[in-house]
Design a protein around this motif. Structure first.
Motif, PDB file in Angstrom:
ATOM      1  N   THR A   1      22.801  43.906 -64.327  1.00  0.00           N
ATOM      2  CA  THR A   1      22.865  42.708 -65.165  1.00  0.00           C
ATOM      3  C   THR A   1      23.860  41.702 -64.604  1.00  0.00           C
ATOM      4  O   THR A   1      23.579  40.497 -64.519  1.00  0.00           O
ATOM      5  CB  THR A   1      23.254  43.087 -66.603  1.00  0.00           C
ATOM      6  N   ALA A   2      25.038  42.202 -64.195  1.00  0.00           N
ATOM      7  CA  ALA A   2      26.064  41.310 -63.656  1.00  0.00           C
ATOM      8  C   ALA A   2      25.563  40.611 -62.393  1.00  0.00           C
ATOM      9  O   ALA A   2      25.783  39.410 -62.200  1.00  0.00           O
ATOM     10  CB  ALA A   2      27.335  42.103 -63.366  1.00  0.00           C
ATOM     11  N   LEU A   3      24.884  41.334 -61.524  1.00  0.00           N
ATOM     12  CA  LEU A   3      24.378  40.717 -60.294  1.00  0.00           C
ATOM     13  C   LEU A   3      23.256  39.722 -60.583  1.00  0.00           C
ATOM     14  O   LEU A   3      23.137  38.691 -59.923  1.00  0.00           O
ATOM     15  CB  LEU A   3      23.867  41.803 -59.353  1.00  0.00           C
ATOM     16  N   SER A   4      22.415  40.023 -61.564  1.00  0.00           N
ATOM     17  CA  SER A   4      21.268  39.174 -61.853  1.00  0.00           C
ATOM     18  C   SER A   4      21.663  37.844 -62.480  1.00  0.00           C
ATOM     19  O   SER A   4      21.041  36.815 -62.208  1.00  0.00           O
ATOM     20  CB  SER A   4      20.284  39.910 -62.777  1.00  0.00           C
TER      21      SER A   4
ATOM     22  N   PHE B   1      19.448  34.917 -69.535  1.00  0.00           N
ATOM     23  CA  PHE B   1      18.898  35.936 -70.428  1.00  0.00           C
ATOM     24  C   PHE B   1      17.653  36.582 -69.826  1.00  0.00           C
ATOM     25  O   PHE B   1      17.442  37.792 -69.925  1.00  0.00           O
ATOM     26  CB  PHE B   1      18.564  35.308 -71.785  1.00  0.00           C
ATOM     27  N   VAL B   2      16.825  35.749 -69.200  1.00  0.00           N
ATOM     28  CA  VAL B   2      15.631  36.295 -68.552  1.00  0.00           C
ATOM     29  C   VAL B   2      16.023  37.241 -67.416  1.00  0.00           C
ATOM     30  O   VAL B   2      15.464  38.335 -67.262  1.00  0.00           O
ATOM     31  CB  VAL B   2      14.747  35.151 -68.016  1.00  0.00           C
ATOM     32  N   ALA B   3      17.002  36.830 -66.622  1.00  0.00           N
ATOM     33  CA  ALA B   3      17.457  37.662 -65.504  1.00  0.00           C
ATOM     34  C   ALA B   3      18.058  38.966 -66.000  1.00  0.00           C
ATOM     35  O   ALA B   3      17.824  40.036 -65.428  1.00  0.00           O
ATOM     36  CB  ALA B   3      18.469  36.885 -64.663  1.00  0.00           C
ATOM     37  N   ALA B   4      18.862  38.864 -67.075  1.00  0.00           N
ATOM     38  CA  ALA B   4      19.475  40.075 -67.631  1.00  0.00           C
ATOM     39  C   ALA B   4      18.410  41.028 -68.149  1.00  0.00           C
ATOM     40  O   ALA B   4      18.459  42.252 -67.920  1.00  0.00           O
ATOM     41  CB  ALA B   4      20.453  39.700 -68.745  1.00  0.00           C
TER      42      ALA B   4
END
Length: 367
Positions: free
Chosen positions: A136-139, A149-152
């Motif tokens: 999540t942190a990298l995304s 939010f989409v990336a997470a």
């Protein structure tokens, strides 16, 4: 390749469990990153090649430890898996191209998936949680607004879905395996152990008896005139008789003894003499009270002593004791049924499977 070489390769393959093989396969996948970084200097952020070399070195260490161990312990897997995920996260951060970074970030799902295939739930949950946090942190790094939010969500899904699917499949497989094991080891009508299911407990009982120079007692319980029950009342009624007799016997047998159905209308009770002394008379009375049939019982008893040169064939020993009990059972039937007959069997010289130290302790005289 000759047969000997083929056997050696097969033995080497059997040295590793599935989880360890997966660790080596996934760790080896990180090595191409170093090659790409060397051939294409712009692949990484400037000045980060030494850090990638450290990560690859840890990868080599992971493969080396796994090769040496063969079967990683849960602690080894947790340490190496955690280190591997940190290495993946750092590698993803070091890659200059965002598309390449996202591709490497997806590799964070590998360790939780491997954990789900063969690790305790606690290990799987902890590694999956760590992978979700790092992915999540990298995304979301460099993203803004709704894209974050989409990336997470995508990162969480990428890590969670494989782990959950594999954990679910593993749970289902274990459930089916346990069910098949139960079916293979028990009699479907009465729920008692069958011959196959009782053998491990018989082996443990013989080992205990040899350690304490105790006697082992085998009782064959046979339903009297059972054929006439099937002939006059039908097989369904016969099944009811068998289940009722099985319950009457099982209710009396202590936990450290074994009760099994050998087939047909014959049951076996086996235990140490200290546990089952006088049990046969109680079984006779219990069956008379609970059922509309009687039983005959043949009892054989044999002392068991430790002998390093003795046998440890559980099936052969059980057959020997059962044969003696069967002779006694025949005597009980001949004498009029609904009674007990006894037989003594020769001493059983038992040599349980022991380590060299245990064998030495058994055979060395006390000072």
């Amino acid at each position: 390749m000759g047969r000997r070489g083929g056997r050696q390769l097969k033995a080497a393959g059997n040295h590793f469990d599935t989880r360890s093989k997966a660790v080596m396969a996934s760790a080896s996948g990180a090595l191409p990153l170093l090659v790409i970084a060397i051939l294409q200097p712009t692949f990484l952020r400037p000045g980060t090649l030494p850090l990638l070399i450290v990560i690859v070195s840890f990868t080599v260490l992971t493969v080396g430890v796994t090769l040496r161990s063969g079967r990683l312990t849960d602690r080894q897997f947790t340490v190496l898996g955690s280190g591997g995920m940190v290495g993946v996260a750092i590698s993803a951060y070091l890659i200059a191209d965002p598309s390449g970074s996202r591709a490497v970030t997806a590799m964070l799902a590998v360790v939780p998936a491997i954990a789900a295939s063969g690790s305790p739930p606690k290990v799987t949950v902890s590694l999956t949680g760590a992978a979700v946090v790092m992915a999540t942190a990298l995304s979301i790094n460099g993203s803004e607004g709704a894209v974050r939010f989409v990336a997470a969500g995508a990162a969480i899904t990428t890590v969670m879905v494989p782990a959950v699917l594999i954990a679910t499949m593993r749970s289902s497989l274990e459930s089916v395996t346990a069910r098949l094991e139960t079916l293979a080891n028990t009699d479907p009508l009465t729920g008692l152990l069958n011959r196959r299911g009782m053998l491990p407990r018989v082996g443990a009982m013989l080992a205990e008896a040899s350690e304490n120079s105790d006697a082992i007692v085998v009782s064959l319980v046979d339903v009297d005139h059972f054929k006439s029950v099937n002939d006059t009342r039908g097989h369904a009624a016969g099944d009811v008789v068998l289940t009722t007799v099985a319950e009457a016997i099982a209710d009396l047998v202590p936990e450290d003894a074994v009760v099994a159905r050998l087939g047909g209308e014959e049951f076996l009770v086996l235990g140490l003499s200290k546990s089952v002394a006088g049990l046969e008379e109680k079984v006779l009375e219990s069956v008379r009270s609970a059922c509309d049939v009687t039983v005959s019982i043949g009892v054989a008893q044999a002392n068991v002593v430790f002998d390093e040169r003795g046998g440890n064939d559980v099936e052969a020993t059980l057959d020997r004791l059962t044969y003696a009990a069967d002779r006694a059972l025949y005597a009980a039937k001949t004498a009029g049924r609904d009674r007990v007959a006894f037989a003594m069997e020769d001493v059983v010289r038992w040599s349980p499977t022991l380590t060299p130290v245990q064998r030495r302790d058994k055979t060395e005289p006390l000072p």
